[in-house]
Structures are given as C-alpha cells and as structure tokens.
Design an enzyme around this catalytic site. Structure first.
Site, PDB file in Angstrom:
ATOM      1  N   CYS A 130      67.800  15.825 -66.894  1.00  0.00           N
ATOM      2  CA  CYS A 130      67.665  17.268 -66.644  1.00  0.00           C
ATOM      3  C   CYS A 130      66.363  17.629 -65.918  1.00  0.00           C
ATOM      4  O   CYS A 130      66.354  18.454 -65.004  1.00  0.00           O
ATOM      5  CB  CYS A 130      67.776  18.029 -67.958  1.00  0.00           C
ATOM      6  SG  CYS A 130      66.886  17.248 -69.315  1.00  0.00           S
ATOM      7  N   HIS A 243      64.149  24.282 -69.253  1.00  0.00           N
ATOM      8  CA  HIS A 243      62.913  23.520 -69.070  1.00  0.00           C
ATOM      9  C   HIS A 243      62.062  24.204 -68.001  1.00  0.00           C
ATOM     10  O   HIS A 243      62.590  24.711 -66.997  1.00  0.00           O
ATOM     11  CB  HIS A 243      63.209  22.106 -68.556  1.00  0.00           C
ATOM     12  CG  HIS A 243      63.919  21.208 -69.528  1.00  0.00           C
ATOM     13  ND1 HIS A 243      64.085  21.496 -70.864  1.00  0.00           N
ATOM     14  CD2 HIS A 243      64.489  19.984 -69.333  1.00  0.00           C
ATOM     15  CE1 HIS A 243      64.736  20.495 -71.450  1.00  0.00           C
ATOM     16  NE2 HIS A 243      64.991  19.581 -70.546  1.00  0.00           N
TER      17      HIS A 243
END
Ligand code: A2P
Length: 347
Positions: A130, A243
């Site tokens: 990710c 994130h």
C-alpha cells in the site's frame, strides 16, 4: 467487457476483502458472478455485495474451477499455498500479499504506472504494498519528466493496514484508556493508541523493517529502474484509515515546485491539494473512502540543487489494496489478458 466472467474474492471477510467486494460492485464488474472465500471459520456466513449478500465458502484447492479471476487478500501463507491451485485451474490471480511480489514470473503492477507489465503475465499478478502504491502514483509522472535519483520517505501508516485486528486493537485501546483501564496489547509490540510505532512488519539483518525494504525493492521493480535509491522509515500511527507519507526526492534535472504542481495536476489518479495559506493540504480523514492519491505541501528542498518535498495521502485499503487490484482486473479485461497459458507454471 467480456461476458459472464466469474470473479472470486479470497479473504472476503477481511478488511481488504470486503473493500474488494465494494469496489467490484461499484465499478464495471457489478453484472458478473462473484464468489466469496475465506477460512473454514467463516464458511456459511454472509458478506455484503451491494444490496445483496454472498454466502462465504471455505477455500479449498478445488475452489477455482470455473473462476476466471481471483483477488486474494488472505495473507501470504494462504497465497503461497492456494494461488498455484488457482493457476492450475486456469484462473488468473491478483494477489494482495507480499508472497509473489519479488518473484520474477509475477508482474508487480500499479495500472497508472506500469499496466504494460501485464502483457506477459503467467497467471499470478502481484498487487504492490500500500505504501509503495500511493508513493509511485505520485512519483512516476515526475520521474517521466526528470529521472528520480533518490527518495527519502517517512510513512504514517493506518492500523487498517494490519487488517481487521489492527482496527479492533486501536478501538479497544482507546475505549479502555477513556475508561481508566490499562489497555490490552495484543496486535502490535506496544500500545498503538496515542502512540507512534517505528516498526511495521519484522526487523531484518540490516536493521530496516521488511515494510521499509518492500518500499525499496518494489519501487525498483515497478519503475523498471534499479538506479532509484530509496531510504524508508515506516511508522504505524493511531489512524484508522489512510496512510500519509512525507516524501523527499532528488531528480536528475531541476523540477520547480510550480512545475511539479502542474505535472501532478494532470497525472492519472492524482489530486493536488496544495494551498497552505488556506490550510489546504491532504488529510487522512479526507482521503478515506476516496479513490485518488492526494498530494500537497509541494515545495523545493532548499538544501540540494534538484530536490522536492511533498506530502502524499491515500486510502490504504482502497487505492492501496482493493481498488488497485480491481483496476488490474479491469486492465486485464481491456487488454484481453484473462487467460493462463501455462497452468503448471507455479506447481
Ligand atoms: P476468516 O475471516 O475466515 O479468518 P484481515 O486481513 O482483515 O485479518 O482478513 C484476513 C482474511 O483472510 C479473512 O477473510 C480471513 O478469513 C482470510 N483467511 C485467513 N486465513 C485463511 C485461510 N487459511 N484460508 C482462507 N482464508 C483465510
């Protein structure tokens, strides 16, 4: 799109698996047959698919008969064991774990960056980490203008990256602390509530973590450039979804902050949010449930000749996992690549 595709989600009861089902439903796959697999613990339960529900089946070696594409997000060991069975049934695997990412037989793909790498796939396509996905969606358009020589990245990663158990750990600890209780620490080596852990995945002999070295190796593989030097520090923070990354790059020739903003404004999958005077910059809470990679705080690094700093934020479960996997499936269909030529490649 090809008619009558059968798509399976492996790990359908997990945080990413559920988002894969949402994403399949929301995009062009809504009319296809969808199957949901998980462990024997979940067999017989139901997962949501749009307004409907799908019955979860136990994953076995025979699960892939008649399945065209399987999206895996059930951990590395499940992928290592079951992806070869899928391929030998003629099913193309898009795998979200790290099990196959560095295998030379498996393309590692971010559709905005290297969709061409799908051309010669052998049945297993790896979905990158990710943190790597969101960083490279933003860096590739700059690299195309002037090659990137060095990247220094620090990540601020959400607990959903650890799956459902990470989300529950933060929730539980926050509740316990607000009730004056000592928090239970089960998932991470230390308390995550109101804390930052410079430790994601296991430590390696070079004192970096596996997560940090994934960002290094995956960048080189996806960008098809071994010369890009990457130095990463990965930190788990008490955020549920999305994130954030502080990224510093050094390019061969100078790219001004103004030019970088203009390049990124045109880039596929990127949204520039960069107006510091109005307090506008990407935030995890705003990126959550969005498809884009958001970039802001774009500014020149005044300590070197050709450096830029930026802040990159994206939903790690969406673009960092489920959406990227579904986009790979879409690209396979568009390029007429939903087929396995050598069913025994991984046996
Ligand atoms: P289950 O719910 O039956 O344990 P997360 O990353 O959010 O923890 O989700 C992990 C997903 O992987 C879940 O859907 C989980 O199913 C699934 N899973 C874990 N181990 C296996 C296995 N051995 N076979 C199939 N699915 C598995």
């Amino acid at each position: 799109m090809k008619a009558n595709l059968v798509i399976a989600v492996v790990g359908a009861t997990g945080a990413v698996g559920r988002e894969m089902l949402n994403t399949l439903y929301a995009r062009d796959f809504s009319g296809y047959t969808i199957k949901a697999f998980a462990s024997s613990r979940s067999a017989g339960t139901k997962v949501a698919y749009g307004d409907d529900e799908i019955r979860v089946e136990e994953l076995t070696a025979k699960s892939f008969e008649g399945v065209d594409i399987a999206l895996f997000s059930a951990g590395g060991s499940t992928s290592t064991e079951f992806a070869p069975y899928a391929v030998s049934s003629g099913c193309v695997v898009i795998d979200n774990s790290s099990a196959w990412r560095m295998d030379e037989r498996c393309p590692l793909v971010i559709p905005e960056v290297n969709a061409h790498a799908l051309k010669n796939h052998n049945g297993i396509i790896a979905n990158p980490n990710c943190s790597t996905i969101q960083m490279l969606v933003a860096l590739k358009p700059l690299h195309d203008v002037s090659p990137i020589e060095r990247v220094i990245v620090s990540t601020y990663q959400a607990v959903s990256g650890t799956g459902q158990k990470g989300i529950e750990e933060l929730e539980t600890q926050v509740r316990q602390l607000f009730n004056g209780m000592e928090p239970d620490v089960n998932v991470y080596p230390h308390r995550i509530a109101f804390n930052c852990l410079p430790h994601i995945d296991t430590f390696l002999d070079n004192d970096y973590t596996k997560e940090e070295m994934k960002m290094v190796k995956e960048t080189n593989k996806i960008m098809e450039d071994e010369n890009i030097k990457v130095s990463a520090t990965c930190v788990r923070v008490p955020v549920f979804y999305s994130h954030s990354e502080s990224v510093n790059i050094e390019t061969e020739k100078k790219i001004s902050a103004k030019d970088a903003r203009a390049i990124l404004t045109q880039a596929p999958g990127v949204v520039v949010l960069d107006n510091p005077k109005e307090n506008i910059y990407p935030l995890a809470i705003d990126a959550t449930s969005e498809n884009a990679v958001f970039v802001g705080r774009i500014r020149e690094d005044e300590t070197i000749a050709n450096g830029l700093n930026m802040w990159i934020v994206s939903d790690n479960v969406r673009k960092g996992a489920a959406l990227n996997a579904v986009q790979i499936a879409e690209s396979l269909v568009e390029q007429d690549l939903v087929r396995v030529t050598n069913k025994l490649m991984f046996r």
